[in-house]
Design a protein around this motif. Structure first.
Motif, PDB file in Angstrom:
ATOM      1  N   ALA A 104       0.831  -1.214   0.000  1.00 19.32           N
ATOM      2  CA  ALA A 104       0.000   0.000   0.000  1.00 19.32           C
ATOM      3  C   ALA A 104       0.860   1.257   0.000  1.00 19.32           C
ATOM      4  CB  ALA A 104      -0.934  -0.006   1.211  1.00 19.32           C
ATOM      5  N   LEU A 105       1.940   1.252   0.783  1.00 22.65           N
ATOM      6  CA  LEU A 105       2.843   2.401   0.793  1.00 22.65           C
ATOM      7  C   LEU A 105       3.496   2.598  -0.572  1.00 22.65           C
ATOM      8  CD1 LEU A 105       4.588   1.915   4.274  1.00 22.65           C
ATOM      9  CD2 LEU A 105       3.019   3.758   3.633  1.00 22.65           C
ATOM     10  N   GLU A 106       3.834   1.498  -1.225  1.00 23.34           N
ATOM     11  CA  GLU A 106       4.438   1.581  -2.556  1.00 23.34           C
ATOM     12  C   GLU A 106       3.469   2.215  -3.553  1.00 23.34           C
ATOM     13  OE1 GLU A 106       7.483  -1.398  -4.511  1.00 23.34           O
ATOM     14  OE2 GLU A 106       5.429  -2.164  -4.631  1.00 23.34           O
ATOM     15  N   GLN A 107       2.205   1.867  -3.446  1.00 18.75           N
ATOM     16  CA  GLN A 107       1.201   2.456  -4.334  1.00 18.75           C
ATOM     17  C   GLN A 107       1.061   3.962  -4.075  1.00 18.75           C
ATOM     18  OE1 GLN A 107      -0.567   1.057  -6.900  1.00 18.75           O
ATOM     19  NE2 GLN A 107       0.728  -0.740  -6.589  1.00 18.75           N
ATOM     20  N   LEU A 108       1.040   4.345  -2.808  1.00 17.59           N
ATOM     21  CA  LEU A 108       0.930   5.758  -2.481  1.00 17.59           C
ATOM     22  C   LEU A 108       2.159   6.528  -2.955  1.00 17.59           C
ATOM     23  CD1 LEU A 108      -0.583   5.640   1.130  1.00 17.59           C
ATOM     24  CD2 LEU A 108      -1.737   6.348  -0.962  1.00 17.59           C
ATOM     25  N   GLY A 109       3.328   5.922  -2.779  1.00 17.97           N
ATOM     26  CA  GLY A 109       4.549   6.578  -3.215  1.00 17.97           C
ATOM     27  C   GLY A 109       4.614   6.742  -4.720  1.00 17.97           C
ATOM     28  N   SER A 110       4.198   5.719  -5.432  1.00 19.31           N
ATOM     29  CA  SER A 110       4.248   5.775  -6.895  1.00 19.31           C
ATOM     30  C   SER A 110       3.299   6.829  -7.450  1.00 19.31           C
ATOM     31  CB  SER A 110       3.895   4.403  -7.483  1.00 19.31           C
ATOM     32  OG  SER A 110       4.837   3.435  -7.068  1.00 19.31           O
ATOM     33  N   GLY A 111       2.228   7.127  -6.738  1.00 21.96           N
ATOM     34  CA  GLY A 111       1.262   8.094  -7.232  1.00 21.96           C
ATOM     35  C   GLY A 111       1.387   9.464  -6.612  1.00 21.96           C
ATOM     36  N   SER A 112       2.427   9.689  -5.805  1.00 20.13           N
ATOM     37  CA  SER A 112       2.550  10.953  -5.092  1.00 20.13           C
ATOM     38  C   SER A 112       3.327  11.986  -5.909  1.00 20.13           C
ATOM     39  CB  SER A 112       3.246  10.733  -3.744  1.00 20.13           C
ATOM     40  OG  SER A 112       3.421  11.952  -3.067  1.00 20.13           O
ATOM     41  N   GLU A 113       2.731  13.142  -6.128  1.00 22.07           N
ATOM     42  CA  GLU A 113       3.427  14.255  -6.776  1.00 22.07           C
ATOM     43  C   GLU A 113       4.402  14.915  -5.809  1.00 22.07           C
ATOM     44  OE1 GLU A 113       1.831  17.715  -9.688  1.00 22.07           O
ATOM     45  OE2 GLU A 113       1.136  17.895  -7.608  1.00 22.07           O
ATOM     46  N   ASN A 114       4.076  14.831  -4.550  1.00 22.99           N
ATOM     47  CA  ASN A 114       4.884  15.428  -3.492  1.00 22.99           C
ATOM     48  C   ASN A 114       6.142  14.583  -3.276  1.00 22.99           C
ATOM     49  OD1 ASN A 114       5.960  16.092  -0.951  1.00 22.99           O
ATOM     50  ND2 ASN A 114       3.971  16.616  -0.103  1.00 22.99           N
ATOM     51  N   GLY A 115       7.304  15.151  -3.583  1.00 21.73           N
ATOM     52  CA  GLY A 115       8.543  14.383  -3.510  1.00 21.73           C
ATOM     53  C   GLY A 115       8.894  13.906  -2.121  1.00 21.73           C
ATOM     54  N   THR A 116       8.650  14.725  -1.094  1.00 21.12           N
ATOM     55  CA  THR A 116       8.982  14.301   0.261  1.00 21.12           C
ATOM     56  C   THR A 116       8.063  13.181   0.723  1.00 21.12           C
ATOM     57  OG1 THR A 116       7.641  16.186   1.030  1.00 21.12           O
ATOM     58  CG2 THR A 116      10.017  16.472   0.984  1.00 21.12           C
ATOM     59  N   TRP A 117       6.774  13.291   0.427  1.00 22.64           N
ATOM     60  CA  TRP A 117       5.867  12.189   0.776  1.00 22.64           C
ATOM     61  C   TRP A 117       6.281  10.919   0.046  1.00 22.64           C
ATOM     62  CZ3 TRP A 117       0.012  13.894   0.956  1.00 22.64           C
ATOM     63  CH2 TRP A 117      -0.153  14.827   1.981  1.00 22.64           C
ATOM     64  N   ARG A 118       6.591  11.050  -1.240  1.00 21.05           N
ATOM     65  CA  ARG A 118       6.978   9.869  -2.014  1.00 21.05           C
ATOM     66  C   ARG A 118       8.175   9.161  -1.375  1.00 21.05           C
ATOM     67  NH1 ARG A 118       7.342  12.179  -6.457  1.00 21.05           N
ATOM     68  NH2 ARG A 118       9.582  12.562  -6.590  1.00 21.05           N
ATOM     69  N   PHE A 120       9.092   9.188   1.795  1.00 19.17           N
ATOM     70  CA  PHE A 120       8.681   8.531   3.038  1.00 19.17           C
ATOM     71  C   PHE A 120       7.898   7.253   2.741  1.00 19.17           C
ATOM     72  CE2 PHE A 120       9.659  12.543   5.185  1.00 19.17           C
ATOM     73  CZ  PHE A 120      10.222  12.072   6.366  1.00 19.17           C
ATOM     74  N   TYR A 121       6.980   7.323   1.782  1.00 20.79           N
ATOM     75  CA  TYR A 121       6.210   6.131   1.434  1.00 20.79           C
ATOM     76  C   TYR A 121       7.120   4.996   0.968  1.00 20.79           C
ATOM     77  CZ  TYR A 121       1.855   8.896   1.447  1.00 20.79           C
ATOM     78  OH  TYR A 121       0.774   9.674   1.794  1.00 20.79           O
ATOM     79  N   LEU A 122       8.031   5.306   0.051  1.00 26.24           N
ATOM     80  CA  LEU A 122       8.843   4.252  -0.555  1.00 26.24           C
ATOM     81  C   LEU A 122       9.891   3.711   0.407  1.00 26.24           C
ATOM     82  CD1 LEU A 122       9.273   5.629  -4.192  1.00 26.24           C
ATOM     83  CD2 LEU A 122       7.597   3.991  -3.300  1.00 26.24           C
ATOM     84  N   ILE A 123      10.479   4.562   1.238  1.00 28.19           N
ATOM     85  CA  ILE A 123      11.456   4.043   2.199  1.00 28.19           C
ATOM     86  C   ILE A 123      10.739   3.223   3.266  1.00 28.19           C
ATOM     87  CG2 ILE A 123      11.541   5.885   3.920  1.00 28.19           C
ATOM     88  CD1 ILE A 123      14.545   4.072   2.394  1.00 28.19           C
ATOM     89  N   GLY A 124       9.502   3.619   3.621  1.00 28.43           N
ATOM     90  CA  GLY A 124       8.728   2.812   4.565  1.00 28.43           C
ATOM     91  C   GLY A 124       8.443   1.434   4.010  1.00 28.43           C
ATOM     92  N   ALA A 125       8.082   1.360   2.728  1.00 29.85           N
ATOM     93  CA  ALA A 125       7.836   0.065   2.090  1.00 29.85           C
ATOM     94  C   ALA A 125       9.108  -0.771   2.078  1.00 29.85           C
ATOM     95  CB  ALA A 125       7.318   0.272   0.670  1.00 29.85           C
ATOM     96  N   LEU A 126      10.229  -0.132   1.750  1.00 31.55           N
ATOM     97  CA  LEU A 126      11.507  -0.852   1.701  1.00 31.55           C
ATOM     98  C   LEU A 126      11.873  -1.418   3.067  1.00 31.55           C
ATOM     99  CD1 LEU A 126      14.095  -1.559   0.066  1.00 31.55           C
ATOM    100  CD2 LEU A 126      15.033   0.614   0.892  1.00 31.55           C
ATOM    101  N   GLU A 127      11.707  -0.617   4.103  1.00 33.79           N
ATOM    102  CA  GLU A 127      12.103  -1.077   5.433  1.00 33.79           C
ATOM    103  C   GLU A 127      11.173  -2.163   5.966  1.00 33.79           C
ATOM    104  OE1 GLU A 127      12.683   2.326   7.972  1.00 33.79           O
ATOM    105  OE2 GLU A 127      14.733   2.550   7.227  1.00 33.79           O
ATOM    106  N   LEU A 128       9.903  -2.123   5.596  1.00 36.41           N
ATOM    107  CA  LEU A 128       9.003  -3.208   6.009  1.00 36.41           C
ATOM    108  C   LEU A 128       9.410  -4.533   5.368  1.00 36.41           C
ATOM    109  CD1 LEU A 128       5.588  -1.331   5.927  1.00 36.41           C
ATOM    110  CD2 LEU A 128       6.576  -2.477   7.922  1.00 36.41           C
TER     111      LEU A 128
END
Length: 306
Positions: A104-118, A120-128
């Motif tokens: 779910a975090l990966e999906q949010l990151g892939s669709g985020s225009e906001n670079g900082t949110w993206r 956080f989403y993608l590093i959270g997915a990676l660490e999980l």
């Protein structure tokens, strides 16, 4: 909260760094603090305790994940992240929850225009999926320390104090600078404020350390060489040795789940051995301290920290 249509259509007002929703909250908190006025929010349970209660109320983790997978299939990734968050804090080793949250975090990151949110989403997915990646950032990097004013440098020593372990300590140290005004930190009630100069607020020290500003900066940066003959110390005969364990280091972490926090009692952190350091008691979380049975405050070696 929305921008006016003309600004919404302009490419240069989009949330590439930050967002309208993010930044309006930041403005609110700057002027009014974090409390939003909702009486349900001042005293919420912390994430682990809240997570256990949410999961119990929702019928157990298996039921939560079953429904969250359906929400994922429906494309409601924001809700999946919000709900599975509670499962992860209640059951940090739940493999199904970790996989679903990462997806779910990966999906949010892939669709985020906001670079900082993206990020956080993608590093959270990676660490999980793979565990904490840590950070290359060093709080004692020479270039960072060189950019600090002397006032900021002495203030930075305060973040190395383990407050609960130092509650009963009362120790005053004076850095008697040969090329500037003296700085006098005082460790009391678990905090380390300091006074510049020799006015009434600068209490009599139990330890005086005579050195120049360059040597003080080198002491604060273990990787930098220092000419130790340029440093002189003197101690009051009455100095107490009651706080050899008042400092700690805390590795960075991403709060995706409790298991993303390195276990501070076993984490492989550099520094002096902790033999003989008393463990934390009661409700205080155990921490790995940099501890020696030595005077409470002293000039550190390259492996030590105040």
């Amino acid at each position: 909260m929305q921008l006016p249509p003309a600004l919404e259509r302009a490419w240069h007002t989009h949330g590439y760094y930050g967002s309208v929703s993010h930044n309006t909250k930041a403005v609110y908190q700057r002027y009014l603090g974090w409390f939003d006025g909702n009486p349900a929010h001042p005293w919420e349970h912390p994430p682990v305790e809240a997570g256990r209660r949410y999961v119990d109320y929702m019928g157990g983790s298996a039921e939560v994940l079953k429904r969250a997978r359906q929400s994922f299939a429906d494309g409601d990734f924001r809700w999946v992240v919000q709900v599975v968050h509670h499962v992860l804090f209640a059951e940090p080793d739940n493999a199904g929850a970790r996989r679903l949250q990462a997806d779910a975090l990966e999906q949010l990151g892939s669709g985020s225009e906001n670079g900082t949110w993206r990020s956080f989403y993608l590093i959270g997915a990676l660490e999980l999926r793979q565990g904490s990646v840590g950070t290359p950032t060093s709080t004692v990097a020479p270039d960072l320390l060189a950019a600090l004013t002397l006032e900021q440098l002495v203030d930075s020593l305060a973040i190395r104090v383990d407050g609960p372990r130092a509650w009963d300590a009362d120790i005053t140290v004076r850095f008697d600078l040969t090329d500037g005004e003296p700085a006098t930190p005082r460790l009391r009630n678990g905090v380390l404020p300091h006074t510049t100069g020799t006015g009434p607020a600068a209490t009599d020290p139990e330890v005086t350390i005579t050195l120049d500003e360059a040597a003080l900066r080198a002491v604060s940066a273990p990787s930098r060489p220092i000419s130790w003959p340029a440093v002189r110390t003197s101690r009051s005969p009455a100095i107490r040795e009651d706080c050899p364990h008042c400092s700690a280091t805390f590795p960075p972490w991403t709060p995706t789940s409790p298991s993303s926090l390195p276990d501070p009692t076993t984490a492989n952190m550099p520094g002096p051995p902790t033999d003989g350091c008393p463990p934390a008691t009661g409700n205080r979380a155990p921490v790995r301290t940099w501890c020696r049975r030595a005077p409470a405050m002293r000039i550190p070696s390259h492996a030590d920290t105040l």
